[in-house]
Motif scaffolding. Structure first.
Motif, mmCIF file in Angstrom:
data_model
loop_
_atom_site.group_PDB
_atom_site.id
_atom_site.type_symbol
_atom_site.label_atom_id
_atom_site.label_comp_id
_atom_site.label_asym_id
_atom_site.label_seq_id
_atom_site.Cartn_x
_atom_site.Cartn_y
_atom_site.Cartn_z
ATOM 1 N N UNK A 45 0.818 -1.230 0.000
ATOM 2 C CA UNK A 45 0.000 0.000 0.000
ATOM 3 C C UNK A 45 0.846 1.271 0.000
ATOM 4 N N UNK A 46 1.786 1.343 -0.954
ATOM 5 C CA UNK A 46 2.632 2.527 -1.057
ATOM 6 C C UNK A 46 3.176 2.588 -2.482
ATOM 7 N N UNK A 47 3.564 3.764 -2.900
ATOM 8 C CA UNK A 47 4.084 3.989 -4.260
ATOM 9 C C UNK A 47 5.460 4.625 -4.163
ATOM 10 N N UNK A 48 6.394 4.136 -4.963
ATOM 11 C CA UNK A 48 7.697 4.821 -4.958
ATOM 12 C C UNK A 48 8.075 5.241 -6.377
ATOM 13 N N UNK A 49 8.884 4.439 -7.043
ATOM 14 C CA UNK A 49 9.377 4.862 -8.365
ATOM 15 C C UNK A 49 9.565 3.622 -9.237
ATOM 16 N N UNK A 50 9.820 3.878 -10.525
ATOM 17 C CA UNK A 50 10.012 2.773 -11.462
ATOM 18 C C UNK A 50 11.291 2.921 -12.250
ATOM 19 N N UNK A 51 11.348 2.224 -13.389
ATOM 20 C CA UNK A 51 12.606 2.164 -14.144
ATOM 21 C C UNK A 51 13.095 3.515 -14.679
ATOM 22 N N UNK A 52 12.217 4.493 -14.994
ATOM 23 C CA UNK A 52 12.782 5.779 -15.451
ATOM 24 C C UNK A 52 13.658 6.431 -14.379
#
Ligand code: 5SP
Ligand code: FE2
Length: 228
Positions: A45-52
């Motif tokens: 239940x959390x969002x951080x970052x991705x490949x970019x």
């Protein structure tokens, strides 16, 4: 005994507006690798970052720092190639997030990355065991994945001890609530790759904390080799 003590700060605890600089600072303080937490708002239940973001970080820190991607995502298959292209070195996925770990392990290797396999606190170590000979690293979560700064779950240590007894040369990582107060338990159980977020990055003296964590783990490894 092939494994050694390695300390990987979790950069989730750092000032995210200055991520590149924080990564460079951690490496300058003696970190052995960087632990990058990818969260998709679905598996956890959390969002951080991705490949970019990983691609930008790689450009910013140069080719050397080892990026251990902790993929807390529901469809880990989806991000293997993009993460490899972005400059990730190790792709650590959760066994709970896939129905076909064998195929995913193969895809990660074919993409040129090392393979890590993680288990949440509620998952037994027996579920990981069948894959242990095909992976580079087992990650035993010592908090419920999703957030930094949580309390260390000491009751996960039997999983680490069991893995160490069954797979004497496997890299075993612990992640969550690990710092100077809890490192002895992890080291005695047999963990050798230590993720530490708030305890390292929140410290006024990250270099000393990293050094202390590494010394405790290295001493435990040395003791284990003498006891054998
Ligand atoms: O994967 C996670 C949390 O889900 C970790 O990597 C934490 O971000 C580690 O932070 P601390 O518990 O050491 O503060
Ligand atoms: Fe993590």
């Amino acid at each position: 005994m092939a494994y050694s003590a390695k300390i990987g700060p979790s950069i989730l605890s750092s000032d995210l507006a200055c991520l590149g600089r924080e990564c460079v600072r951690m490496m300058g303080c003696g970190a052995d690798y960087l632990h990058l937490d990818v969260m998709d708002g679905h598996f956890v239940p959390n969002l951080t970052f991705g490949h970019p973001m990983v691609e930008s970080l790689r450009k910013s820190v140069g080719p050397d720092p080892f990026f251990d991607m902790h993929m807390m995502v529901s469809r880990p298959e989806q991000w293997v190639k993009p993460m490899a292209a972005a400059g990730a070195n190790q792709y650590t996925f959760h066994i709970e997030s896939t129905t076909n770990p064998g195929n995913l392990i193969k895809e990660i290797r074919e993409s040129g990355m090392k393979v890590g396999l993680a288990i949440k606190p509620g998952t037994t170590v027996e579920e990981l065991a069948p894959w242990a000979n095909q992976i580079d690293m087992a990650l035993v979560m010592t908090v419920e994945p999703g957030f930094g700064g949580q309390k260390f779950m000491e009751d996960m240590m039997p999983k680490v001890s069991w893995l160490r007894s069954q797979f004497p040369s496997l890299d075993i990582e612990v992640d969550g609530g690990v710092g100077p107060d809890t490192i002895h338990k992890c080291a005695e159980a047999g963990a050798n790759m230590i993720v530490s977020g708030s305890a390292v990055i929140g410290s006024d003296d990250p270099r000393s904390v990293i050094s202390l964590l590494r010394t405790v783990v290295a001493e435990a490894i040395q003791k284990r080799s003498l006891d054998r």
